[in-house]
Design a protein around this motif. Structure first.
Motif: not given
Length: 367
Positions: A262, A278-283
């Protein structure tokens, strides 16, 4: 101090105890590369002893029989030879102007170790030189000394990212670009992955982490958009960036840098934000959003130092990647960070890696 250690200390003296205001990363990188070229010729001219010579001089410490004390708790020992030999990273505080001269390497959550394969026996050492696991391979006793820089996951998979010695060929003084290509070509040519493990008792596997050339924008996008990055529920922890001309330097170096996924848009450019899966930007941690990437790096290091201090006082024995000596005034690399507990609340048990070690020992005793 050995000649090899002396060379390493000269590299370290170029940037230790300096603040970032005195030497920005780009300046220190250039100094290191220039000094590295000079020292490489000095090494050749003086026939200075390298890592391979030190391994051979150490004798048979790592050659104890895998069947010895089969039903007893496996022997754990410390090796001064492999202590502090892993190449560690700094934060990437600023995007390098010569990004085309770098490789991008995705890294799994796991324990950083040096995997020493010798005469069919594999021994993994953590960054302190402590053996963390030992097992027999199917390579046979004719297998000559090979030392791999790896991440060992909870699934007992060794993900190799770099190569120090291969078949008694010392590669520490070789450039990163050569080491990366040699690692992948030789392991495929010699079918080491297939011969690494065949027994039912030995569930360990050897895998090679792909690297991406930052000179090719398509390769960067391919890496950042890939999800999941690794098979078998192995999570992506972060990204290492290697300068193509860097030797394998013991300890921290600005020629190897680290970012969480991120962080990439903030450091390398907003144009990459849409590329990242987008999975790497959700957390994204709340503190990161509040502080920004530079302040968050400092906050993260301070939190790591505090946690390490607590563990030191309680005398907890751990295999944790973040559990090593950290000076608050110095830049901490990925190897000094407890990324799991900071980002993933499912790992709230601070002793999980110690428990995993106990489980590994139990499995070895059963084998």
């Amino acid at each position: 101090m050995t000649d090899s250690d002396d060379s390493t200390s000269r590299f370290s003296d170029l940037y230790k105890n300096k603040t970032r205001s005195e030497y920005q990363q780009s300046e220190r990188r250039q100094r290191l590369l220039e000094e590295q070229k000079r020292l490489r010729q000095t090494e050749v001219d003086s026939c200075r002893s390298g890592l391979l010579e030190l391994i051979e001089a150490e004798g048979s410490e790592s050659e104890c029989s895998d069947s010895e004390h089969k039903r007893q708790r496996p022997r754990i020992w410390y090796s001064k030879l492999y202590r502090d030999k892993a190449q560690l990273s700094e934060w990437m505080y600023e995007g390098p102007a010569d990004l085309e001269n770098w490789f991008l390497v995705p890294c799994p959550v796991g324990i950083r170790c040096l995997l020493v394969i010798r005469r069919g026996l594999a021994v993994a050492y953590d960054k302190h030189g402590k053996s963390i696991t030992k097992f027999a391979t199917s390579m046979g006793k004719r297998q000559r000394v090979t030392v791999l820089d790896c991440f060992m996951t909870k699934e007992r998979i060794f993900y190799a990212i770099d190569l120090l010695v291969y078949n008694e060929m010392d590669l520490v003084q070789c450039e990163c670009q050569f080491r990366f290509l040699w690692l992948r070509s030789k392991l495929e040519e010699d079918t080491l992955q297939e011969r690494f493990c065949t027994s039912k008792q030995n569930r360990c596997r050897l895998e090679i982490i792909p690297f991406y050339d930052c000179k090719d924008r398509n390769q960067i996008e391919e890496c950042l958009s890939r999800y999941p990055m690794f098979p078998e529920n192995t999570r992506l922890d972060g990204l290492l960036f290697y300068h193509k001309e860097s030797n394998y330097i013991y300890g921290k170096t600005p020629l190897v840098t680290w970012l969480f996924p991120f962080m990439v848009p903030d450091v390398l450019g907003e144009d990459l934000r849409l590329t990242i899966n987008h999975h790497y930007l959700q957390r994204i941690p709340t503190k990161y959003t509040e502080l920004g990437y530079r302040a968050y790096m400092e906050h993260f290091d301070a939190k790591l130092a505090e946690k390490q201090s607590r563990r030191s006082k309680s005398k907890i024995t751990s295999m944790d990647e973040g559990c090593e000596d950290t000076e608050p005034s110095r830049v901490a690399g990925w190897e000094q960070m407890e990324t799991i507990s900071t980002i993933d609340e499912s790992y709230e048990d601070e002793n999980w890696q110690r428990k995993e070690l106990d489980e590994m020992r139990r499995l070895e005793m059963e084998g």
